[in-house]
Design a protein around this motif. Sequence first.
Motif, PDB file in Angstrom:
ATOM      1  N   ALA A   2      -9.230  -3.032  -2.524  1.00  0.00           N
ATOM      2  CA  ALA A   2      -8.115  -3.220  -1.587  1.00  0.00           C
ATOM      3  C   ALA A   2      -8.677  -3.367  -0.292  1.00  0.00           C
ATOM      4  CB  ALA A   2      -7.229  -1.958  -1.748  1.00  0.00           C
ATOM      5  N   SER A   3      -8.049  -3.973   0.752  1.00  0.00           N
ATOM      6  CA  SER A   3      -8.674  -4.168   1.821  1.00  0.00           C
ATOM      7  C   SER A   3      -7.970  -3.076   2.848  1.00  0.00           C
ATOM      8  CB  SER A   3      -7.826  -5.468   2.595  1.00  0.00           C
ATOM      9  OG  SER A   3      -6.365  -5.247   2.807  1.00  0.00           O
ATOM     10  N   ARG A   4      -8.967  -2.383   3.765  1.00  0.00           N
ATOM     11  CA  ARG A   4      -8.825  -1.248   4.650  1.00  0.00           C
ATOM     12  C   ARG A   4      -8.285  -1.972   5.893  1.00  0.00           C
ATOM     13  NH1 ARG A   4     -14.273   1.501   4.454  1.00  0.00           N
ATOM     14  NH2 ARG A   4     -14.786  -0.414   5.455  1.00  0.00           N
ATOM     15  N   GLU A   5      -7.406  -1.024   6.500  1.00  0.00           N
ATOM     16  CA  GLU A   5      -6.930  -1.408   7.755  1.00  0.00           C
ATOM     17  C   GLU A   5      -7.292  -0.335   8.925  1.00  0.00           C
ATOM     18  OE1 GLU A   5      -2.856  -1.762   7.384  1.00  0.00           O
ATOM     19  OE2 GLU A   5      -2.892  -3.780   6.304  1.00  0.00           O
ATOM     20  N   CYS A   6      -7.362  -0.772  10.025  1.00  0.00           N
ATOM     21  CA  CYS A   6      -7.529   0.128  11.239  1.00  0.00           C
ATOM     22  C   CYS A   6      -6.233   0.841  11.427  1.00  0.00           C
ATOM     23  CB  CYS A   6      -7.921  -0.971  12.360  1.00  0.00           C
ATOM     24  SG  CYS A   6      -7.608   0.185  14.014  1.00  0.00           S
ATOM     25  N   VAL A   7      -6.149   2.066  11.612  1.00  0.00           N
ATOM     26  CA  VAL A   7      -5.172   2.861  11.777  1.00  0.00           C
ATOM     27  C   VAL A   7      -4.225   2.758  13.144  1.00  0.00           C
ATOM     28  CG1 VAL A   7      -5.998   4.938  10.385  1.00  0.00           C
ATOM     29  CG2 VAL A   7      -6.562   5.131  12.744  1.00  0.00           C
TER      30      VAL A   7
END
Length: 154
Positions: A2-7
Motif C-alpha cells: 500500500a502507498s503511504r501518505e504524508c499526514v
Amino acid sequence: MASRECVVCAGELSGSQRKYDKPECAKRGARAEWILKTYGITLAEWDLIWEHQGRCCAICKRKPRVKEDGTEETFHLDHEHAQGQAGPVRGILCPYCNTRLVGRLKSADRAQSLADYLHTPPATVALGRVVIAPGRPRKRRVTARRKRTAARKV
C-alpha cells in the motif's frame, strides 16, 4: 504494498520518510502537535479563531508582518493563566499586545479594545465553547550544588 501518505498534505512518502514528505509539512505537523499539547486545540481550530478575528491581532488589529524569507510573523495564542499555565484560551495576539500591552496601555481606545477582548474572547465565540489550555509541564529546577556535582563527574 500500500502507498503511504504524508499526514499533512497527503503526498506520497518514499524511502525512509515516516510521516512527512517535505520539510514544510514536518514544520506544520510539529506546530500542530505543539499547539494541541500546549493549548488543547487543533491547528484547524487555531485557523478558525484566526479567520474569525480577520487574520489580525484581536486587540490592536495589526496584520502580521512579512519577513525577509517571505513567511509571516508568528502571532501568539493567548490564554488566561488562571492556575499557573492552565486557563481558558482567549484569542490570537501580536507579540506586542501579548507580552507588553497589559499594564502599559497608552490610549483609551486600546484599553476598551482590551476590555472587549477579555469580556468576549474571540476563541470562545469562534469555537462556541471555552477551551482550557493544559499549559506546559513545570521545569525541574537544578540547584547549584547538583550542577557542581555533575561538573565534577565529567
